[in-house]
Design an enzyme around this catalytic site. Structure first.
Site, short mmCIF file in Angstrom:
data_model
loop_
_atom_site.label_atom_id
_atom_site.label_comp_id
_atom_site.label_asym_id
_atom_site.label_seq_id
_atom_site.Cartn_x
_atom_site.Cartn_y
_atom_site.Cartn_z
N ASP A 65 0.82 -1.21 0.00
CA ASP A 65 0.00 0.00 0.00
C ASP A 65 0.85 1.25 0.00
O ASP A 65 2.08 1.21 0.19
CB ASP A 65 -0.91 0.01 1.23
CG ASP A 65 -1.92 -1.12 1.23
OD1 ASP A 65 -2.28 -1.57 0.12
OD2 ASP A 65 -2.35 -1.53 2.32
N TYR A 134 6.44 -10.05 6.93
CA TYR A 134 6.37 -8.61 7.16
C TYR A 134 6.86 -8.29 8.57
O TYR A 134 6.68 -9.08 9.50
CB TYR A 134 4.93 -8.10 7.04
CG TYR A 134 4.45 -7.84 5.62
CD1 TYR A 134 4.61 -6.58 5.04
CD2 TYR A 134 3.84 -8.84 4.89
CE1 TYR A 134 4.16 -6.33 3.76
CE2 TYR A 134 3.40 -8.60 3.60
CZ TYR A 134 3.55 -7.34 3.04
OH TYR A 134 3.11 -7.10 1.76
#
Length: 308
Positions: A65, A134
């Protein structure tokens, strides 16, 4: 032929990965650099003038994003061999290495290419991936955050209860519908399998004393930060940042572990499970199976997920 491209980027000044008209994106910058390196001319509409000279279109392991970073992203590119050879010029190196060198000089400084190699048979950057890793970084309480990391760390003034945050985060391990923490793509699902999660405080390293008398503690840039590491087969939109935000609420004492567990059990989105700021999140690694299993992995992961 299909190429595998490994790269890193600072997402601060990008509107995410995916190409968007009029906006600066990682995919847009990468494809422009690839086209320049292989002498592909674009029309005013931003496409190549003929099917014989195709505009480079990359397929990524996982779209990030706006504002999210990557230390090791992976994508693939299909390109005719004669077009790839244009990158060689006067260099006495393989075409893939020539392409890497050329785009490294073209790309902006907030994108770096680790490697470009010919992909093995059956490789698909998105669908062949086994898992993605992540890390979200937080500076909490009165601890000093190294100013060099200000674009990669979320600042939190509260002292966070790491034990409670880990108790909550462990509820996410396994195959669940993460509808409380994510939004599906059109026709998609929020069912994902989380393999591991951990909140941990980054420590220091050690440097041997050249005189042979013990060792010295050496702080890393990350020393003292809280890091949230999560590993899953894939992630739905906003899933990691929403899980982080929910954990932070537990760590601040504003929500309970039981509340978090209930959001896993009942996948309904509401205001308390919105995403944490993008700045603290980095895609650290994408893991693939052995070459012989790439095609079968891609075929199986394309199937729509269910909890059964």
């Amino acid at each position: 032929m299909r190429l595998r491209i490994d790269l890193a980027y600072d997402g601060t000044d990008f509107h995410g990965w995916a190409t968007q008209p009029g906006l600066r994106t990682v995919q847009g910058e990468l494809e422009r650099a690839l086209a320049l390196a292989m002498h592909i001319r674009a029309t005013p509409a931003g496409i190549a003038p003929s099917a014989a000279d195709p505009w480079p279109r990359v397929v990524v392991a996982g779209r990030t994003d706006t504002g999210v970073h990557a230390s090791h992203q992976v994508c693939h590119l299909d390109v005719p061999e004669d077009v790839l050879r244009r990158a060689v010029g006067h260099m006495d190196v393989p075409p893939t290495e020539a392409l890497r060198r050329r785009i490294s000089h073209i790309l902006p400084p907030d994108i770096a290419v680790h490697a470009i190699v010919e992909a093995p048979e059956g490789f698909d950057a998105r669908f062949s991936a086994l898992e993605r890793v992540y890390v979200y970084r937080v500076s909490d309480g009165a601890r000093l955050c190294d100013p060099r990391l200000r674009g990669f760390v979320l600042r939190c003034d509260d002292d966070l209860d790491v034990t409670a945050m880990n108790e909550a985060a462990r509820c996410a391990i396994g195959l669940h519908d993460f509808g409380s923490f994510a939004t599906p793509n059109p026709g998609g699902t929020t069912i994902r399998e989380v393999k591991s999660v951990l909140w941990a405080r980054a420590g220091t390293g050690t440097l041997p004393n050249p005189d042979g008398d013990g060792a010295h503690d050496v702080p890393f840039c990350e020393s003292g930060l809280l890091t949230f590491t999560i590993v899953a087969d894939a992630f739905a939109h906003n899933m990691v940042r929403s899980l982080v935000n929910a954990c932070l609420q537990v760590g601040r004492g504003r929500k309970s572990v039981e509340w978090f567990r209930g959001k896993i059990a009942s996948p309904v989105r509401e205001g308390g499970t919105g995403p944490a700021p993008a700045c603290g999140l980095t895609l650290e690694r994408v893991v693939y199976p052995a070459d012989a299993d790439l095609a079968s992995r891609a075929a199986s992961i394309r199937a729509r997920r269910t909890l059964e």
